[in-house]
Design a protein around this motif. Structure first.
Motif, PDB file in Angstrom:
ATOM      1  N   GLY A 168       1.249   9.092 -11.111  1.00  0.00           N
ATOM      2  CA  GLY A 168      -0.161   9.021 -11.266  1.00  0.00           C
ATOM      3  C   GLY A 168      -0.900   8.059 -10.309  1.00  0.00           C
ATOM      4  N   VAL A 169       0.093   7.062 -10.074  1.00  0.00           N
ATOM      5  CA  VAL A 169      -0.536   5.976  -8.877  1.00  0.00           C
ATOM      6  C   VAL A 169       0.652   5.601  -8.084  1.00  0.00           C
ATOM      7  N   PHE A 170       0.165   5.536  -6.570  1.00  0.00           N
ATOM      8  CA  PHE A 170       0.892   5.057  -5.465  1.00  0.00           C
ATOM      9  C   PHE A 170       0.381   3.625  -5.342  1.00  0.00           C
ATOM     10  N   HIS A 171       1.479   2.833  -5.287  1.00  0.00           N
ATOM     11  CA  HIS A 171       1.175   1.331  -4.908  1.00  0.00           C
ATOM     12  C   HIS A 171       1.635   1.187  -3.652  1.00  0.00           C
ATOM     13  N   MET A 172       1.027   0.934  -2.380  1.00  0.00           N
ATOM     14  CA  MET A 172       1.593   0.434  -1.392  1.00  0.00           C
ATOM     15  C   MET A 172       1.561  -0.984  -1.198  1.00  0.00           C
ATOM     16  N   ASN A 173       2.796  -1.597  -0.927  1.00  0.00           N
ATOM     17  CA  ASN A 173       3.081  -2.725  -0.887  1.00  0.00           C
ATOM     18  C   ASN A 173       3.103  -3.232   0.602  1.00  0.00           C
ATOM     19  N   GLU A 174       2.029  -3.555   0.946  1.00  0.00           N
ATOM     20  CA  GLU A 174       1.530  -3.611   2.414  1.00  0.00           C
ATOM     21  C   GLU A 174       1.367  -2.473   3.094  1.00  0.00           C
ATOM     22  N   VAL A 210      -3.173   2.718  -4.509  1.00  0.00           N
ATOM     23  CA  VAL A 210      -3.379   1.202  -4.688  1.00  0.00           C
ATOM     24  C   VAL A 210      -2.890   0.520  -3.481  1.00  0.00           C
ATOM     25  N   PHE A 211      -3.529  -0.258  -2.816  1.00  0.00           N
ATOM     26  CA  PHE A 211      -3.091  -0.859  -1.661  1.00  0.00           C
ATOM     27  C   PHE A 211      -3.085  -2.362  -1.615  1.00  0.00           C
ATOM     28  N   THR A 212      -1.995  -3.092  -1.443  1.00  0.00           N
ATOM     29  CA  THR A 212      -2.103  -4.712  -1.425  1.00  0.00           C
ATOM     30  C   THR A 212      -1.684  -4.904   0.124  1.00  0.00           C
ATOM     31  N   THR A 213      -2.451  -5.767   0.723  1.00  0.00           N
ATOM     32  CA  THR A 213      -2.471  -6.079   1.969  1.00  0.00           C
ATOM     33  C   THR A 213      -1.875  -7.634   1.915  1.00  0.00           C
ATOM     34  N   HIS A 214      -0.804  -7.983   2.619  1.00  0.00           N
ATOM     35  CA  HIS A 214      -0.111  -9.338   2.509  1.00  0.00           C
ATOM     36  C   HIS A 214      -0.314 -10.129   3.926  1.00  0.00           C
ATOM     37  N   THR A 215      -1.171  -9.659   4.857  1.00  0.00           N
ATOM     38  CA  THR A 215      -1.146 -10.451   6.059  1.00  0.00           C
ATOM     39  C   THR A 215      -2.538 -10.997   6.692  1.00  0.00           C
ATOM     40  N   PRO A 216      -2.686 -12.241   6.632  1.00  0.00           N
ATOM     41  CA  PRO A 216      -3.891 -12.899   7.209  1.00  0.00           C
ATOM     42  C   PRO A 216      -4.114 -12.985   8.478  1.00  0.00           C
ATOM     43  N   ILE A 217      -3.333 -12.442   9.349  1.00  0.00           N
ATOM     44  CA  ILE A 217      -3.195 -12.566  10.660  1.00  0.00           C
ATOM     45  C   ILE A 217      -3.136 -11.287  11.333  1.00  0.00           C
ATOM     46  N   PRO A 218      -4.469 -11.237  12.177  1.00  0.00           N
ATOM     47  CA  PRO A 218      -4.795  -9.879  12.883  1.00  0.00           C
ATOM     48  C   PRO A 218      -3.357  -9.193  13.571  1.00  0.00           C
ATOM     49  N   ALA A 219      -2.556 -10.152  14.019  1.00  0.00           N
ATOM     50  CA  ALA A 219      -1.520  -9.116  14.766  1.00  0.00           C
ATOM     51  C   ALA A 219      -0.607  -8.452  13.945  1.00  0.00           C
ATOM     52  N   GLY A 220      -0.668  -9.255  12.394  1.00  0.00           N
ATOM     53  CA  GLY A 220       0.219  -8.510  11.489  1.00  0.00           C
ATOM     54  C   GLY A 220      -0.282  -7.199  11.028  1.00  0.00           C
ATOM     55  N   LEU A 260      -8.469   4.926   2.134  1.00  0.00           N
ATOM     56  CA  LEU A 260      -7.744   5.798   1.216  1.00  0.00           C
ATOM     57  C   LEU A 260      -7.233   5.125   0.256  1.00  0.00           C
ATOM     58  N   SER A 261      -7.639   4.248  -0.156  1.00  0.00           N
ATOM     59  CA  SER A 261      -7.158   3.498  -1.547  1.00  0.00           C
ATOM     60  C   SER A 261      -8.236   3.478  -2.734  1.00  0.00           C
ATOM     61  N   ARG A 262      -8.165   3.530  -3.832  1.00  0.00           N
ATOM     62  CA  ARG A 262      -9.162   3.219  -5.002  1.00  0.00           C
ATOM     63  C   ARG A 262      -9.195   1.967  -5.330  1.00  0.00           C
ATOM     64  N   TYR A 263      -8.150   1.035  -4.934  1.00  0.00           N
ATOM     65  CA  TYR A 263      -8.233  -0.179  -5.304  1.00  0.00           C
ATOM     66  C   TYR A 263      -7.384  -0.900  -4.174  1.00  0.00           C
ATOM     67  N   GLY A 281     -17.097  -4.985   4.889  1.00  0.00           N
ATOM     68  CA  GLY A 281     -17.531  -3.747   4.494  1.00  0.00           C
ATOM     69  C   GLY A 281     -16.538  -3.075   3.438  1.00  0.00           C
ATOM     70  N   TYR A 282     -15.331  -3.646   3.200  1.00  0.00           N
ATOM     71  CA  TYR A 282     -14.490  -3.258   2.319  1.00  0.00           C
ATOM     72  C   TYR A 282     -14.409  -4.018   1.076  1.00  0.00           C
ATOM     73  N   ASN A 283     -14.436  -3.560  -0.051  1.00  0.00           N
ATOM     74  CA  ASN A 283     -14.103  -4.169  -1.331  1.00  0.00           C
ATOM     75  C   ASN A 283     -12.631  -4.703  -1.595  1.00  0.00           C
ATOM     76  N   ILE A 284     -12.258  -5.780  -1.029  1.00  0.00           N
ATOM     77  CA  ILE A 284     -10.932  -6.119  -1.327  1.00  0.00           C
ATOM     78  C   ILE A 284     -10.782  -7.380  -2.326  1.00  0.00           C
ATOM     79  N   ASP A 285     -10.238  -6.805  -3.630  1.00  0.00           N
ATOM     80  CA  ASP A 285     -10.027  -8.013  -4.452  1.00  0.00           C
ATOM     81  C   ASP A 285      -8.804  -8.781  -4.132  1.00  0.00           C
ATOM     82  N   SER A 286      -8.517  -9.718  -5.103  1.00  0.00           N
ATOM     83  CA  SER A 286      -7.209 -10.468  -4.896  1.00  0.00           C
ATOM     84  C   SER A 286      -6.560 -10.712  -6.291  1.00  0.00           C
TER      85      SER A 286
END
Length: 556
Positions: A168-174, A210-220, A260-263, A281-286
């Motif tokens: 039902g849900v694909f969660h992308m860890n990074e 669902v998408f989780t980003t872990h990288t606060p560095i642009p080069a990452g 392409l993520s709902r969250y 412009g993107y709705n990025i929660d924490s």
């Protein structure tokens, strides 16, 4: 979750589930392992998907000069994993690469099991070049990265279908799994016989990701030349949608994942803010990261928790009751953990350290922005503190990426400075930072040190592990520490805006607050330890984290 019968598929490029499985590099993989453990505890309908790295990340050794050397990991997947009979394929460079999966079950505290599938291309029917796609983690050029991303993101969903899992849900860890959005779009296009991507195609993919980003560095944030993407993955209507992929000639994996993520979320409140600044412009929660408490509490601490808060494995928040633990029991449990750490350091390095010395630990991936040498910037000051205030010693651990010469320079510099400081302040770099060593370091340290360049710390789960074991932190106010820091209660902040100011603050806190308290007021030190456990150990857990994800991301 769209329906109670559907599952959450957790896609991660690395996952740490013990040193018998060298399928992880560092914090991202350890978090993934803790996430599936908590899912098993909570009886969530989850499966994990990662790659099978037959040669691992690498085993780290140091030569006589203190220079990092890399060796392939030595392990046999058949000894610890179960091969599944199902097969699928993924098109790579106009060849159909066959992919299989190995399975491992993670058992929760109630007996519920979560399966983890490790994808493997090392099959006789594959071209020799393709058999090595899944051999090594995070090594190789952009082309090899894309091949691995294709195995994870395209073959992963296909194998789950072959294994009859209804996702039902694909969660992308990074963003490493970004190509699963391509596979979801391809499913929709094929089902409805479409040639172009329309709003319905986008909505079909977006509703399940669902998408989780872990990288606060642009080069990452991974970017790939579109010509190379087409060469490796093949042509697709998605590549015409420059608005979705982040450019006309380059594909930005994070932008595509956000589109392409709902969250979408960062991994600490501050990291959420940084991510929104990076991608306006993107709705990025924490959702602030956590750790699996039962895994990272040391054996002496587990005994204490079992006595004082016996339901802590089922209900991590019960660790707030650690405030009732008496001084003697808590201090003795930590001494036992510290003794175990120093015995382990001796076994690995041949260096016998003194358990009566105040032990500072800095252990994390060796990259320049984490500034491992900051505490060594004034050796004479350290010698003075160790002689006049409180004898101390410093332990370092961490791997540099095989291609990162600057990271290797940092390790070598630590070793060289350490030789000049002995015997005044013993400084030991412990090689091959793995889960066993990490658990002993976080439990046996007297102080956990973290001093990255703000705001480059996304979260910092090692400090959470230390807190669970009653170990206070000295850290920049960044990542999770903004949420977990109470001055003189759960630890101390490193203040200032520049590297020089950070170093001054670090030394000042050691000289005037930390070392005198440890030396002169053990009851107060025990109170700080209790606060670390009851305030931070009870909250920064993957149990709490997964409940947040369930309410905010997984439920419709």
């Amino acid at each position: 979750m769209p329906s109670p019968d559907q599952i959450i598929a957790y896609f991660t490029m690395e996952i740490g589930l013990g040193d018998a499985l060298p399928t992880y590099c560092g914090g991202l993989g350890i978090l993934a392992g803790d996430t599936v453990r908590a899912a098993a505890d909570l009886e969530l309908p989850m499966v994990g998907v990662s790659l099978l790295y037959r040669k691992g990340y690498f085993t780290q050794t140091l030569n006589k000069k203190g220079r990092q050397q890399q060796l392939d990991a030595d392990w046999n997947p058949d000894d610890v994993l179960e091969e599944m009979p199902q097969r699928t394929y993924v098109p790579i460079e106009e060849r159909d690469v066959v992919v299989r999966a190995y399975r491992l079950f993670v058992n929760g505290v109630t007996g519920h099991r979560v399966p983890i599938y490790f994808l493997d291309t090392d099959l006789p029917e594959n071209h020799q070049h393709d058999r090595g796609i899944t051999h090594r983690l995070y090594q190789g050029d952009h082309a090899q990265q894309l091949r691995q991303r294709a195995v994870l993101g395209i073959a992963g969903p296909r194998l789950l279908r072959a294994l009859t899992h209804d996702v039902g849900v694909f969660h992308m860890n990074e963003g490493h799994g970004f190509l699963l959005t391509l596979e979801l779009m391809s499913e929709h296009l094929s089902r409805y016989n479409k040639a172009e991507i329309d709003d319905a195609t986008i909505a079909a993919a977006k509703s399940r990701v669902v998408f989780t980003t872990h990288t606060p560095i642009p080069a990452g944030h991974d970017r790939y030349a579109l010509t190379e993407v087409k060469r490796i993955v093949g042509d697709h209507p998605l590549w015409k949608r420059h608005d979705l992929i982040g450019g006309r000639s380059k594909l930005n994996a994070t932008v595509l994942s956000l589109n392409l993520s709902r969250y979408a979320n960062g991994v600490a409140r501050r990291h959420g803010e940084v991510s929104r600044e990076m991608f306006p412009g993107y709705n990025i929660d924490s959702v602030t990261n956590g750790i699996h408490a039962a895994t990272w509490a040391s054996p002496p601490m587990r005994k204490l928790f079992d006595k004082w808060t016996p339901e802590w494995r089922h209900h991590n928040q019960d660790l707030r009751l650690a405030n009732a633990i008496d001084d003697k029991s808590l201090l003795n449990a930590h001494k036992e953990s510290k003794r175990d750490l120093l015995d382990h350091v001796f076994a690995r390095t041949g260096v016998r350290l003194d358990e009566d010395r105040f032990t500072i630990v800095f252990a994390r991936r060796a990259v320049p922005y984490k500034r491992p040498e900051l505490i060594l910037s004034d050796p004479d000051h350290l010698k003075h503190l160790s002689k006049m205030v409180q004898p101390m010693q410093i332990l370092f651990a961490g791997k540099a990426h095989p291609g990162d010469e600057h990271g290797k320079d940092s390790i070598q510099k630590i070793v060289e400075i350490g030789r000049t400081m002995a015997p005044h302040v013993p400084v030991v770099f412990v090689p091959n930072y793995d889960q066993e060593l990490g658990a002993k370091l976080t439990a046996g340290a007297d102080l956990w040190l973290n001093n990255p360049e703000p705001p480059k710390e996304a979260s910092g789960t090692s400090g959470m592990k230390a807190a669970l074991n009653g170990v206070p932190s000295l850290s920049n106010l960044d990542g999770w520490w903004i949420e977990g820091h109470v001055e003189n209660v759960t630890g101390w902040s490193i203040d200032g805006d520049t590297a020089a100011q950070h170093a001054d603050s670090l030394y000042d806190k050691l000289e005037h607050h930390i070392l005198p308290t440890y030396r002169d007021d053990q009851p107060y030190w025990a109170e700080i330890m209790r606060s670390c456990i009851s305030l931070n150990g009870s909250h920064f857990t993957t149990e709490r984290m997964l409940k947040d994800y369930t309410l905010r991301a997984y439920l419709d």
